[in-house]
Design a protein around this motif. Structure first.
Motif, PDB file in Angstrom:
ATOM      1  N   TYR A  79      36.513  45.447  -9.842  1.00 20.04           N
ATOM      2  CA  TYR A  79      36.636  46.761 -10.457  1.00 20.04           C
ATOM      3  C   TYR A  79      35.324  47.528 -10.294  1.00 20.04           C
ATOM      4  O   TYR A  79      34.248  46.938 -10.177  1.00 20.04           O
ATOM      5  CB  TYR A  79      36.945  46.643 -11.944  1.00 20.04           C
ATOM      6  CG  TYR A  79      38.155  45.799 -12.252  1.00 20.04           C
ATOM      7  CD1 TYR A  79      38.025  44.455 -12.586  1.00 20.04           C
ATOM      8  CD2 TYR A  79      39.434  46.347 -12.213  1.00 20.04           C
ATOM      9  CE1 TYR A  79      39.127  43.675 -12.867  1.00 20.04           C
ATOM     10  CE2 TYR A  79      40.547  45.577 -12.499  1.00 20.04           C
ATOM     11  CZ  TYR A  79      40.393  44.236 -12.826  1.00 20.04           C
ATOM     12  OH  TYR A  79      41.494  43.464 -13.106  1.00 20.04           O
ATOM     13  N   LEU A  80      35.445  48.870 -10.313  1.00 21.74           N
ATOM     14  CA  LEU A  80      34.262  49.717 -10.341  1.00 21.74           C
ATOM     15  C   LEU A  80      34.503  50.807 -11.371  1.00 21.74           C
ATOM     16  O   LEU A  80      35.335  51.690 -11.153  1.00 21.74           O
ATOM     17  CB  LEU A  80      33.980  50.324  -8.966  1.00 21.74           C
ATOM     18  CG  LEU A  80      32.679  51.125  -8.879  1.00 21.74           C
ATOM     19  CD1 LEU A  80      31.469  50.187  -9.006  1.00 21.74           C
ATOM     20  CD2 LEU A  80      32.600  51.901  -7.562  1.00 21.74           C
ATOM     21  N   GLN A  81      33.816  50.702 -12.492  1.00 24.82           N
ATOM     22  CA  GLN A  81      33.873  51.741 -13.516  1.00 24.82           C
ATOM     23  C   GLN A  81      32.818  52.774 -13.191  1.00 24.82           C
ATOM     24  O   GLN A  81      31.625  52.441 -13.120  1.00 24.82           O
ATOM     25  CB  GLN A  81      33.621  51.138 -14.901  1.00 24.82           C
ATOM     26  CG  GLN A  81      33.611  52.167 -16.025  1.00 24.82           C
ATOM     27  CD  GLN A  81      34.968  52.813 -16.238  1.00 24.82           C
ATOM     28  OE1 GLN A  81      35.983  52.132 -16.235  1.00 24.82           O
ATOM     29  NE2 GLN A  81      34.976  54.118 -16.424  1.00 24.82           N
ATOM     30  N   MET A  82      33.245  54.012 -12.993  1.00 21.14           N
ATOM     31  CA  MET A  82      32.342  55.085 -12.590  1.00 21.14           C
ATOM     32  C   MET A  82      32.301  56.139 -13.694  1.00 21.14           C
ATOM     33  O   MET A  82      33.328  56.753 -13.992  1.00 21.14           O
ATOM     34  CB  MET A  82      32.805  55.711 -11.277  1.00 21.14           C
ATOM     35  CG  MET A  82      32.976  54.700 -10.148  1.00 21.14           C
ATOM     36  SD  MET A  82      33.381  55.468  -8.561  1.00 21.14           S
ATOM     37  CE  MET A  82      35.005  56.112  -8.923  1.00 21.14           C
ATOM     38  N   ASN A  83      31.141  56.304 -14.303  1.00 21.29           N
ATOM     39  CA  ASN A  83      30.949  57.290 -15.371  1.00 21.29           C
ATOM     40  C   ASN A  83      29.952  58.349 -14.922  1.00 21.29           C
ATOM     41  O   ASN A  83      29.212  58.155 -13.959  1.00 21.29           O
ATOM     42  CB  ASN A  83      30.436  56.603 -16.637  1.00 21.29           C
ATOM     43  CG  ASN A  83      31.404  55.581 -17.178  1.00 21.29           C
ATOM     44  OD1 ASN A  83      32.619  55.714 -17.066  1.00 21.29           O
ATOM     45  ND2 ASN A  83      30.869  54.521 -17.795  1.00 21.29           N
ATOM     46  N   SER A  84      29.931  59.461 -15.650  1.00 20.47           N
ATOM     47  CA  SER A  84      28.988  60.555 -15.356  1.00 20.47           C
ATOM     48  C   SER A  84      29.017  60.913 -13.873  1.00 20.47           C
ATOM     49  O   SER A  84      27.972  61.035 -13.219  1.00 20.47           O
ATOM     50  CB  SER A  84      27.571  60.153 -15.772  1.00 20.47           C
ATOM     51  OG  SER A  84      27.524  59.830 -17.143  1.00 20.47           O
ATOM     52  N   LEU A  85      30.210  61.094 -13.351  1.00 22.24           N
ATOM     53  CA  LEU A  85      30.357  61.344 -11.918  1.00 22.24           C
ATOM     54  C   LEU A  85      29.745  62.680 -11.519  1.00 22.24           C
ATOM     55  O   LEU A  85      29.777  63.656 -12.288  1.00 22.24           O
ATOM     56  CB  LEU A  85      31.832  61.287 -11.529  1.00 22.24           C
ATOM     57  CG  LEU A  85      32.376  59.856 -11.396  1.00 22.24           C
ATOM     58  CD1 LEU A  85      33.892  59.837 -11.493  1.00 22.24           C
ATOM     59  CD2 LEU A  85      31.921  59.245 -10.076  1.00 22.24           C
ATOM     60  N   LYS A  86      29.196  62.703 -10.312  1.00 24.07           N
ATOM     61  CA  LYS A  86      28.553  63.881  -9.765  1.00 24.07           C
ATOM     62  C   LYS A  86      29.252  64.291  -8.466  1.00 24.07           C
ATOM     63  O   LYS A  86      29.868  63.444  -7.795  1.00 24.07           O
ATOM     64  CB  LYS A  86      27.081  63.576  -9.456  1.00 24.07           C
ATOM     65  CG  LYS A  86      26.281  63.041 -10.622  1.00 24.07           C
ATOM     66  CD  LYS A  86      24.879  62.650 -10.182  1.00 24.07           C
ATOM     67  CE  LYS A  86      24.063  62.097 -11.345  1.00 24.07           C
ATOM     68  NZ  LYS A  86      22.689  61.708 -10.925  1.00 24.07           N
ATOM     69  N   PRO A  87      29.131  65.541  -8.070  1.00 26.86           N
ATOM     70  CA  PRO A  87      29.750  65.956  -6.794  1.00 26.86           C
ATOM     71  C   PRO A  87      29.287  65.104  -5.613  1.00 26.86           C
ATOM     72  O   PRO A  87      30.083  64.856  -4.684  1.00 26.86           O
ATOM     73  CB  PRO A  87      29.296  67.408  -6.657  1.00 26.86           C
ATOM     74  CG  PRO A  87      29.133  67.877  -8.065  1.00 26.86           C
ATOM     75  CD  PRO A  87      28.587  66.693  -8.816  1.00 26.86           C
TER      76      PRO A  87
END
Length: 121
Positions: A79-87
């Protein structure tokens, strides 16, 4: 035959979150390292995060503190939890796994087909 199937990509606004999953299936004897890479248009594929079968992790500097990699060994899933995503996180995300298909075979690297992650307003 081994397959890695990713899911969870999509369109998200900056600051949002997504969780990617990648399940390995088929003739699998044992799995060693698993990881996530990404490739943006016009750029080379780069490592995002990796995890060993002992749960040691490694992250690209650009995602440290925002992304978390984890795995479920019973399900051969990473799994890859991705938070605070940016362009600048926009890319096709690929999972990979280093595994062997029998106790006689060497470890080999397998790749998923990729899933698109787009971070935009």
């Amino acid at each position: 035959q081994v397959q890695l199937v990713e899911s969870g990509g999509g369109l998200v606004q900056p600051g949002g979150s997504l969780r990617l999953s990648c399940a390995a299936s088929g003739s699998i004897f044992s799995v060693n390292d698993m990881g996530w890479y990404r490739q943006a248009p016009g750029k080379v594929r780069e490592l995002v995060a990796a995890i060993t079968n002992g749960d040691s992790t490694n992250y690209a500097d650009s995602v440290k503190g925002r992304f978390t990699i984890s795995r479920d060994n019973g399900k051969n899933t990473v799994y890859l939890q991705m938070n605070s995503l940016k362009p600048e996180d926009t890319a096709v995300y690929y999972c990979n796994a280093v595994l062997r298909t029998s106790y006689r075979s060497p470890y080999s690297m397998y790749w998923g087909q990729g899933t698109q992650v787009t971070v935009s307003l």
